[in-house]
Design a protein around this motif. Structure first.
Motif, PDB file in Angstrom:
ATOM      1  N   LEU A 101      74.871   1.047 -83.952  1.00  0.00           N
ATOM      2  CA  LEU A 101      75.098   1.324 -85.375  1.00  0.00           C
ATOM      3  C   LEU A 101      74.339   0.324 -86.236  1.00  0.00           C
ATOM      4  O   LEU A 101      74.233  -0.862 -85.890  1.00  0.00           O
ATOM      5  CB  LEU A 101      76.592   1.254 -85.693  1.00  0.00           C
ATOM      6  N   PRO A 102      73.806   0.764 -87.385  1.00  0.00           N
ATOM      7  CA  PRO A 102      72.996  -0.141 -88.226  1.00  0.00           C
ATOM      8  C   PRO A 102      73.769  -1.323 -88.784  1.00  0.00           C
ATOM      9  O   PRO A 102      73.229  -2.412 -88.941  1.00  0.00           O
ATOM     10  CB  PRO A 102      72.488   0.783 -89.346  1.00  0.00           C
ATOM     11  N   ASP A 103      75.062  -1.133 -89.110  1.00  0.00           N
ATOM     12  CA  ASP A 103      75.877  -2.209 -89.683  1.00  0.00           C
ATOM     13  C   ASP A 103      76.854  -2.757 -88.650  1.00  0.00           C
ATOM     14  O   ASP A 103      78.015  -3.051 -88.954  1.00  0.00           O
ATOM     15  CB  ASP A 103      76.646  -1.702 -90.912  1.00  0.00           C
ATOM     16  N   TRP A 104      76.361  -2.900 -87.415  1.00  0.00           N
ATOM     17  CA  TRP A 104      77.235  -3.310 -86.332  1.00  0.00           C
ATOM     18  C   TRP A 104      77.767  -4.717 -86.562  1.00  0.00           C
ATOM     19  O   TRP A 104      77.066  -5.602 -87.047  1.00  0.00           O
ATOM     20  CB  TRP A 104      76.466  -3.273 -85.012  1.00  0.00           C
ATOM     21  N   GLY A 105      79.010  -4.916 -86.198  1.00  0.00           N
ATOM     22  CA  GLY A 105      79.618  -6.233 -86.305  1.00  0.00           C
ATOM     23  C   GLY A 105      81.134  -6.123 -86.335  1.00  0.00           C
ATOM     24  O   GLY A 105      81.705  -5.029 -86.462  1.00  0.00           O
ATOM     25  N   LYS A 106      81.802  -7.262 -86.216  1.00  0.00           N
ATOM     26  CA  LYS A 106      83.260  -7.286 -86.278  1.00  0.00           C
ATOM     27  C   LYS A 106      83.747  -6.949 -87.681  1.00  0.00           C
ATOM     28  O   LYS A 106      83.082  -7.270 -88.669  1.00  0.00           O
ATOM     29  CB  LYS A 106      83.779  -8.668 -85.882  1.00  0.00           C
ATOM     30  N   PRO A 107      84.917  -6.308 -87.782  1.00  0.00           N
ATOM     31  CA  PRO A 107      85.505  -6.089 -89.113  1.00  0.00           C
ATOM     32  C   PRO A 107      85.740  -7.424 -89.818  1.00  0.00           C
ATOM     33  O   PRO A 107      86.048  -8.438 -89.180  1.00  0.00           O
ATOM     34  CB  PRO A 107      86.828  -5.382 -88.792  1.00  0.00           C
ATOM     35  N   LYS A 108      85.599  -7.422 -91.119  1.00  0.00           N
ATOM     36  CA  LYS A 108      85.730  -8.646 -91.898  1.00  0.00           C
ATOM     37  C   LYS A 108      86.977  -8.595 -92.778  1.00  0.00           C
ATOM     38  O   LYS A 108      87.473  -7.520 -93.130  1.00  0.00           O
ATOM     39  CB  LYS A 108      84.487  -8.853 -92.779  1.00  0.00           C
ATOM     40  N   PHE A 109      87.447  -9.776 -93.146  1.00  0.00           N
ATOM     41  CA  PHE A 109      88.594  -9.861 -94.041  1.00  0.00           C
ATOM     42  C   PHE A 109      88.194  -9.435 -95.450  1.00  0.00           C
ATOM     43  O   PHE A 109      87.059  -9.653 -95.894  1.00  0.00           O
ATOM     44  CB  PHE A 109      89.150 -11.284 -94.067  1.00  0.00           C
ATOM     45  N   LYS A 110      89.135  -8.820 -96.158  1.00  0.00           N
ATOM     46  CA  LYS A 110      88.916  -8.369 -97.530  1.00  0.00           C
ATOM     47  C   LYS A 110      89.208  -9.514 -98.505  1.00  0.00           C
ATOM     48  O   LYS A 110      90.149 -10.285 -98.314  1.00  0.00           O
ATOM     49  CB  LYS A 110      89.815  -7.182 -97.853  1.00  0.00           C
ATOM     50  N   SER A 111      88.410  -9.584 -99.559  1.00  0.00           N
ATOM     51  CA  SER A 111      88.590 -10.627-100.566  1.00  0.00           C
ATOM     52  C   SER A 111      89.130 -10.033-101.858  1.00  0.00           C
ATOM     53  O   SER A 111      88.721  -8.938-102.267  1.00  0.00           O
ATOM     54  CB  SER A 111      87.251 -11.324-100.843  1.00  0.00           C
ATOM     55  N   LYS A 112      90.021 -10.754-102.499  1.00  0.00           N
ATOM     56  CA  LYS A 112      90.557 -10.290-103.779  1.00  0.00           C
ATOM     57  C   LYS A 112      89.537 -10.433-104.903  1.00  0.00           C
ATOM     58  O   LYS A 112      89.741  -9.902-105.999  1.00  0.00           O
ATOM     59  CB  LYS A 112      91.826 -11.058-104.134  1.00  0.00           C
ATOM     60  N   LYS A 113      88.438 -11.159-104.631  1.00  0.00           N
ATOM     61  CA  LYS A 113      87.396 -11.324-105.644  1.00  0.00           C
ATOM     62  C   LYS A 113      86.405 -10.165-105.663  1.00  0.00           C
ATOM     63  O   LYS A 113      85.560 -10.082-106.554  1.00  0.00           O
ATOM     64  CB  LYS A 113      86.641 -12.629-105.400  1.00  0.00           C
ATOM     65  N   THR A 114      86.493  -9.277-104.672  1.00  0.00           N
ATOM     66  CA  THR A 114      85.594  -8.121-104.644  1.00  0.00           C
ATOM     67  C   THR A 114      85.828  -7.255-105.867  1.00  0.00           C
ATOM     68  O   THR A 114      86.984  -6.983-106.244  1.00  0.00           O
ATOM     69  CB  THR A 114      85.831  -7.304-103.364  1.00  0.00           C
ATOM     70  N   ALA A 115      84.754  -6.805-106.492  1.00  0.00           N
ATOM     71  CA  ALA A 115      84.873  -6.046-107.742  1.00  0.00           C
ATOM     72  C   ALA A 115      85.616  -4.731-107.540  1.00  0.00           C
ATOM     73  O   ALA A 115      86.293  -4.247-108.442  1.00  0.00           O
ATOM     74  CB  ALA A 115      83.483  -5.782-108.323  1.00  0.00           C
ATOM     75  N   ARG A 116      85.493  -4.156-106.366  1.00  0.00           N
ATOM     76  CA  ARG A 116      86.119  -2.856-106.116  1.00  0.00           C
ATOM     77  C   ARG A 116      87.284  -3.019-105.144  1.00  0.00           C
ATOM     78  O   ARG A 116      87.116  -3.515-104.037  1.00  0.00           O
ATOM     79  CB  ARG A 116      85.091  -1.885-105.548  1.00  0.00           C
ATOM     80  N   GLN A 117      88.468  -2.606-105.581  1.00  0.00           N
ATOM     81  CA  GLN A 117      89.678  -2.671-104.758  1.00  0.00           C
ATOM     82  C   GLN A 117      90.292  -1.273-104.707  1.00  0.00           C
ATOM     83  O   GLN A 117      90.242  -0.527-105.695  1.00  0.00           O
ATOM     84  CB  GLN A 117      90.691  -3.651-105.346  1.00  0.00           C
ATOM     85  N   GLY A 118      90.859  -0.916-103.555  1.00  0.00           N
ATOM     86  CA  GLY A 118      91.410   0.430-103.459  1.00  0.00           C
ATOM     87  C   GLY A 118      92.399   0.573-102.326  1.00  0.00           C
ATOM     88  O   GLY A 118      92.690  -0.370-101.584  1.00  0.00           O
ATOM     89  N   PHE A 119      92.928   1.785-102.198  1.00  0.00           N
ATOM     90  CA  PHE A 119      93.860   2.122-101.127  1.00  0.00           C
ATOM     91  C   PHE A 119      93.764   3.621-100.857  1.00  0.00           C
ATOM     92  O   PHE A 119      93.092   4.366-101.588  1.00  0.00           O
ATOM     93  CB  PHE A 119      95.295   1.733-101.502  1.00  0.00           C
ATOM     94  N   LYS A 120      94.434   4.063 -99.793  1.00  0.00           N
ATOM     95  CA  LYS A 120      94.426   5.477 -99.420  1.00  0.00           C
ATOM     96  C   LYS A 120      95.857   5.981 -99.267  1.00  0.00           C
ATOM     97  O   LYS A 120      96.770   5.206 -98.954  1.00  0.00           O
ATOM     98  CB  LYS A 120      93.676   5.686 -98.107  1.00  0.00           C
TER      99      LYS A 120
END
Length: 386
Positions: A101-120
């Motif tokens: 996969l092009p963006d291969w890597g371990k999942p990363k922790f989410k930051s509260k400083k990220t401009a976009r926040q959401g849920f499902k």
């Protein structure tokens, strides 16, 4: 006629109470993801140390552990937020074992400083042209959320994604609908994607029209302002009111650019599936191309990946055939008249050919003497695949 997912993006207009609810759910989704990821990492490390594959984590194990250790305040929020966060975390971990996969890597922790926040949530409903979220037990103040920009909403509503960006709230509403196949036309075409425009036998479509120049000029100005503030004030700069206002203006202009370009791509792809049965395009390695300093910004702004994504799902919807040319197919280097392929120093690059002094939009075949536009030659070569 078949069942397909059709997503409608809408702007939400919640009242003050529901704004707080949406903010809490955005924070709760991030909390569940981070808690689940920390637990997943610990369980995965233990399985490696002990060499026991049975101890490897799974979405079910992590979810059950988090549910068993719920705090009292978590019962005031939707349980589906936690369930879907861990489900997505499980999918991210599955992708970790796919190194291709092009963006291969371990999942990363989410930051509260990220401009976009959401849920499902998979419990949302459309009631009286308003969005109704699932109400947790014991919560009294609750209201349906009105929204703008929706038309012809029909079908079975699936997992809804809600996010906050720049103080505004949006929702992606996926509906499972019945799609009727388009009538066959017996026609075929090819599209050659270029920096700033798409070429096909009947003409050209600009992806970077002139009305974007002023927007990109303002974007550049706001980016410089923010960079200077960060240099002058360091980490404290992001907490200043002027910094927040300038960043909001930058995000507004980025959204306007995206809306204009998405509209162009949607209309162009709809025209293609309406008029043609077979469509050939190139499967370009865009990320590798952007590593070169030549036209890298133009490549990023020309939306090659988005065009391919939209055209692909519309062809599946309406029963049309999409032909992807091999990544190494020499559509640009091959002469469409004699078939000679340029190699070595004779190759035509993004900035032309230095050896022969040709421009980026010129194609000259030194075998048969043909002289033509580079894009026209590429379109003819792609048509030869049909």
């Amino acid at each position: 006629m078949g069942l397909m997912l059709r997503v409608q993006k809408v702007r939400l207009d919640p009242n003050e109470t529901m704004k707080q609810v949406l903010d809490d759910l955005c924070d709760y989704r991030r909390y569940c993801w981070n808690q689940g990821l920390a637990l997943w990492n610990d369980m995965y490390d233990v399985s490696l140390i002990l060499g026991d594959k049975k101890l490897r984590p799974s979405a079910r194990k992590v979810r059950d552990e988090l549910v068993a250790n719920k705090e009292d305040w978590q019962y005031q929020l939707s349980a589906r937020c936690l369930q879907l966060a861990i489900s997505d975390l499980g999918k991210a971990w599955q992708n970790f074992f796919k190194k291709s996969l092009p963006d291969w890597g371990k999942p990363k922790f989410k930051s509260k400083k990220t401009a976009r926040q959401g849920f499902k949530t998979d419990r949302a409903q459309i009631v009286d042209d308003k969005l109704r979220l699932d109400k947790p037990h014991g919560v009294k103040d609750w209201a349906d959320i009105s929204f703008k920009g929706a038309d012809d909403l029909n079908g079975d509503l699936k997992v809804v994604s809600i996010y906050r960006e720049n103080g505004k709230y949006w929702a992606s509403l996926p509906f499972e609908v019945k799609v009727t196949k388009k009538a066959k036309t017996g026609q075929k075409t090819a599209v050659d994607v270029n920096v700033g425009h798409f070429d096909y036998p009947e003409g050209q479509v600009k992806t970077l029209p002139n009305n974007l120049k002023a927007l990109y000029k303002r974007i550049k100005h706001y980016q410089r302002l923010l960079a200077r503030k960060r240099v002058a004030n360091g980490k404290k700069a992001t907490q200043a009111n002027n910094y927040v206002k300038t960043r909001a203006k930058l995000q507004r202009d980025y959204r306007r650019v995206a809306n204009i370009q998405h509209d162009i791509v949607q209309k162009f792809t709809t025209m293609l599936v309406n008029n043609y049965d077979r469509i050939a395009i190139e499967d370009l390695a865009v990320k590798q191309m952007q590593m070169s300093h030549v036209a890298s910004k133009g490549l990023h702004r020309s939306m090659f990946g988005y065009f391919k994504q939209v055209l692909k799902y519309k062809c599946e919807w309406y029963g049309k055939e999409l032909i992807l040319a091999d990544r190494y197919y020499p559509s640009t280097q091959r002469c469409s008249q004699c078939g000679h392929v340029k190699v070595g120093a004779d190759k035509v690059g993004l900035d032309g050919n230095k050896k022969h002094g040709t421009k980026h939009n010129e194609y000259i075949c030194y075998e048969c003497g043909a002289v033509m536009e580079r894009d026209e030659n590429a379109v003819r070569n792609l048509l030869a695949l049909l």
